[in-house]
Design a protein around this motif. Structure first.
Motif, PDB file in Angstrom:
ATOM      1  N   ALA A  47       0.841  -1.205   0.000  1.00 27.54           N
ATOM      2  CA  ALA A  47       0.000   0.000   0.000  1.00 27.54           C
ATOM      3  C   ALA A  47       0.873   1.251   0.000  1.00 27.54           C
ATOM      4  N   GLN A  48       2.004   1.185   0.710  1.00 33.02           N
ATOM      5  CA  GLN A  48       2.907   2.353   0.761  1.00 33.02           C
ATOM      6  C   GLN A  48       3.415   2.723  -0.640  1.00 33.02           C
ATOM      7  N   PHE A  49       3.795   1.702  -1.421  1.00 35.76           N
ATOM      8  CA  PHE A  49       4.273   1.957  -2.793  1.00 35.76           C
ATOM      9  C   PHE A  49       3.180   2.615  -3.634  1.00 35.76           C
ATOM     10  N   ILE A  50       1.964   2.104  -3.507  1.00 36.87           N
ATOM     11  CA  ILE A  50       0.867   2.621  -4.329  1.00 36.87           C
ATOM     12  C   ILE A  50       0.573   4.071  -3.940  1.00 36.87           C
ATOM     13  N   VAL A  51       0.530   4.310  -2.627  1.00 40.57           N
ATOM     14  CA  VAL A  51       0.236   5.654  -2.134  1.00 40.57           C
ATOM     15  C   VAL A  51       1.262   6.648  -2.668  1.00 40.57           C
ATOM     16  N   GLU A  52       2.543   6.231  -2.641  1.00 39.48           N
ATOM     17  CA  GLU A  52       3.596   7.143  -3.102  1.00 39.48           C
ATOM     18  C   GLU A  52       3.467   7.442  -4.586  1.00 39.48           C
ATOM     19  N   SER A  53       3.149   6.424  -5.379  1.00 41.61           N
ATOM     20  CA  SER A  53       3.154   6.700  -6.820  1.00 41.61           C
ATOM     21  C   SER A  53       1.816   7.211  -7.336  1.00 41.61           C
ATOM     22  N   LYS A  54       0.738   6.980  -6.639  1.00 40.49           N
ATOM     23  CA  LYS A  54      -0.579   7.379  -7.167  1.00 40.49           C
ATOM     24  C   LYS A  54      -1.287   8.457  -6.342  1.00 40.49           C
ATOM     25  N   GLU A  55      -0.673   8.866  -5.256  1.00 42.98           N
ATOM     26  CA  GLU A  55      -1.281   9.888  -4.376  1.00 42.98           C
ATOM     27  C   GLU A  55      -2.703   9.538  -3.952  1.00 42.98           C
ATOM     28  N   LEU A  56      -2.847   8.321  -3.493  1.00 43.14           N
ATOM     29  CA  LEU A  56      -4.149   7.901  -2.976  1.00 43.14           C
ATOM     30  C   LEU A  56      -4.130   7.964  -1.450  1.00 43.14           C
ATOM     31  N   THR A  57      -5.320   7.948  -0.860  1.00 47.43           N
ATOM     32  CA  THR A  57      -5.407   7.923   0.600  1.00 47.43           C
ATOM     33  C   THR A  57      -5.419   6.466   1.059  1.00 47.43           C
ATOM     34  N   HIS A  58      -4.493   6.137   1.940  1.00 47.29           N
ATOM     35  CA  HIS A  58      -4.384   4.755   2.440  1.00 47.29           C
ATOM     36  C   HIS A  58      -5.252   4.615   3.682  1.00 47.29           C
ATOM     37  N   ILE A  59      -6.223   3.721   3.631  1.00 48.63           N
ATOM     38  CA  ILE A  59      -7.022   3.460   4.840  1.00 48.63           C
ATOM     39  C   ILE A  59      -6.782   2.017   5.276  1.00 48.63           C
ATOM     40  N   SER A  60      -6.090   1.883   6.396  1.00 48.31           N
ATOM     41  CA  SER A  60      -5.870   0.562   6.988  1.00 48.31           C
ATOM     42  C   SER A  60      -6.654   0.524   8.293  1.00 48.31           C
ATOM     43  N   THR A  61      -7.689  -0.311   8.341  1.00 42.85           N
ATOM     44  CA  THR A  61      -8.508  -0.366   9.570  1.00 42.85           C
ATOM     45  C   THR A  61      -7.648  -0.843  10.747  1.00 42.85           C
ATOM     46  N   GLY A  62      -6.728  -1.788  10.490  1.00 44.15           N
ATOM     47  CA  GLY A  62      -5.846  -2.262  11.570  1.00 44.15           C
ATOM     48  C   GLY A  62      -5.004  -1.120  12.133  1.00 44.15           C
ATOM     49  N   ASP A  63      -4.435  -0.280  11.242  1.00 44.63           N
ATOM     50  CA  ASP A  63      -3.620   0.864  11.714  1.00 44.63           C
ATOM     51  C   ASP A  63      -4.470   1.826  12.542  1.00 44.63           C
ATOM     52  N   ILE A  64      -5.714   2.056  12.105  1.00 47.72           N
ATOM     53  CA  ILE A  64      -6.563   3.007  12.844  1.00 47.72           C
ATOM     54  C   ILE A  64      -6.914   2.435  14.223  1.00 47.72           C
ATOM     55  N   PHE A  65      -7.187   1.132  14.261  1.00 48.26           N
ATOM     56  CA  PHE A  65      -7.451   0.520  15.578  1.00 48.26           C
ATOM     57  C   PHE A  65      -6.217   0.646  16.468  1.00 48.26           C
ATOM     58  N   ARG A  66      -5.017   0.368  15.891  1.00 45.30           N
ATOM     59  CA  ARG A  66      -3.788   0.436  16.710  1.00 45.30           C
ATOM     60  C   ARG A  66      -3.540   1.857  17.218  1.00 45.30           C
ATOM     61  N   LYS A  67      -3.834   2.854  16.368  1.00 40.78           N
ATOM     62  CA  LYS A  67      -3.658   4.250  16.799  1.00 40.78           C
ATOM     63  C   LYS A  67      -4.595   4.547  17.983  1.00 40.78           C
ATOM     64  N   ALA A 109       5.500  -5.132  -6.197  1.00 44.31           N
ATOM     65  CA  ALA A 109       5.092  -3.724  -6.393  1.00 44.31           C
ATOM     66  C   ALA A 109       5.000  -3.397  -7.879  1.00 44.31           C
ATOM     67  N   ARG A 110       5.959  -3.913  -8.666  1.00 42.64           N
ATOM     68  CA  ARG A 110       5.945  -3.638 -10.114  1.00 42.64           C
ATOM     69  C   ARG A 110       4.658  -4.180 -10.736  1.00 42.64           C
ATOM     70  N   ASP A 111       4.305  -5.425 -10.374  1.00 40.18           N
ATOM     71  CA  ASP A 111       3.081  -6.030 -10.935  1.00 40.18           C
ATOM     72  C   ASP A 111       1.838  -5.242 -10.522  1.00 40.18           C
ATOM     73  N   ILE A 112       1.799  -4.831  -9.260  1.00 44.95           N
ATOM     74  CA  ILE A 112       0.623  -4.090  -8.773  1.00 44.95           C
ATOM     75  C   ILE A 112       0.504  -2.756  -9.523  1.00 44.95           C
ATOM     76  N   LEU A 113       1.628  -2.059  -9.663  1.00 42.29           N
ATOM     77  CA  LEU A 113       1.562  -0.750 -10.346  1.00 42.29           C
ATOM     78  C   LEU A 113       1.184  -0.918 -11.813  1.00 42.29           C
ATOM     79  N   ASN A 114       1.619  -2.033 -12.434  1.00 40.37           N
ATOM     80  CA  ASN A 114       1.198  -2.308 -13.817  1.00 40.37           C
ATOM     81  C   ASN A 114      -0.310  -2.477 -13.913  1.00 40.37           C
ATOM     82  N   VAL A 115      -0.846  -3.257 -12.995  1.00 36.41           N
ATOM     83  CA  VAL A 115      -2.296  -3.510 -12.999  1.00 36.41           C
ATOM     84  C   VAL A 115      -3.048  -2.183 -12.822  1.00 36.41           C
ATOM     85  N   ILE A 116      -2.551  -1.346 -11.900  1.00 36.56           N
ATOM     86  CA  ILE A 116      -3.243  -0.076 -11.641  1.00 36.56           C
ATOM     87  C   ILE A 116      -3.150   0.843 -12.864  1.00 36.56           C
ATOM     88  N   SER A 117      -1.994   0.866 -13.490  1.00 32.65           N
ATOM     89  CA  SER A 117      -1.870   1.821 -14.602  1.00 32.65           C
ATOM     90  C   SER A 117      -2.704   1.392 -15.809  1.00 32.65           C
TER      91      SER A 117
END
Ligand code: AMP
Length: 192
Positions: A18-38, A182-190
């Motif tokens: 998710a970090q790679f995608i967020v950096e290259s696509k400027e999307l908002t990352h929502i991880s429910t686990g991270d929000i619970f941990r916070k 990450a390369r495969d994921i970014l290919n699929v997204i693009s």
């Protein structure tokens, strides 16, 4: 707007990718686990409730999780799009999510499923437990419980999205190097 569910069992690499995608696509990352941990860290009422489930490797109740997710989307109303990591995890969450997206005139662009074998997941989670100190990663019984919860309640969503999204559902081999995945994921997204 592009909305992506990054799907997979605990330890499959969703947060890392998710970090790679967020950096290259400027999307908002929502991880429910991270929000619970916070929330646990900040000792909020939600954190208190969530920790009683998380410490045993169980899912936080659906309605609590759905309410949290919806308010998180609402608080990023100017976003280019979202990457959902760890949500939805049950059929009830997926149905509520679909209704919510419809109400907001949003739609799911892609579901990307990371495939990793159970033995590899257990090794990765135990290692992460040593590095991060995450309580739910540091005990083999809790880890097995989380994987069982995934098999019993979450994995069914793969079929659900394969059937409903068809060409917008992608399975990716998550047992390779982080860069190759990450390369495969970014290919699929693009291409979407
Ligand atoms: P994660 O960081 O995604 O591995 O999530 C850690 C823990 O948070 C899970 O084992 C659950 O207890 C809880 N959790 C995270 N996301 C959800 C969800 N969508 N539904 C219910 N519980 C969740």
């Amino acid at each position: 707007m592009i909305n992506i569910i990054l799907f997979g069992p605990p330890g499959s690499g969703k947060g890392t990718q998710a970090q790679f995608i967020v950096e290259s696509k400027e999307l908002t990352h929502i991880s429910t686990g991270d929000i619970f941990r916070k929330n646990i860290h900040q000792k909020t009422t939600l954190g208190n409730l969530a920790s009683s489930y998380m410490n045993e490797g169980k899912l936080v109740p659906d309605q609590v999780t759905i309410d949290l997710l919806e308010s998180e989307i609402d608080s990023h109303s100017l976003s280019n799009g979202f990457i959902f990591d760890g949500f939805p995890r049950t059929i009830a969450q997926a149905h509520a999510f679909e209704l919510f997206l419809k109400k907001k005139n949003m739609h799911l662009s892609l579901v990307i499923s990371l495939e990793v074998s159970e033995d590899e997941l257990i090794q990765r989670l135990l290692k992460r437990g040593l590095d991060s100190g995450r309580r739910d990663d540091s005990n083999q019984d809790i880890i097995r419980n989380r994987i069982q919860v995934y098999n019993n309640q979450t994995s069914v969503l793969k079929n659900h999205y394969q059937n409903s999204l068809k060409q917008s559902f992608f399975s990716i081999d998550g047992e390779r190097s982080i860069d190759l995945i990450a390369r495969d994921i970014l290919n699929v997204i693009s291409e979407c």
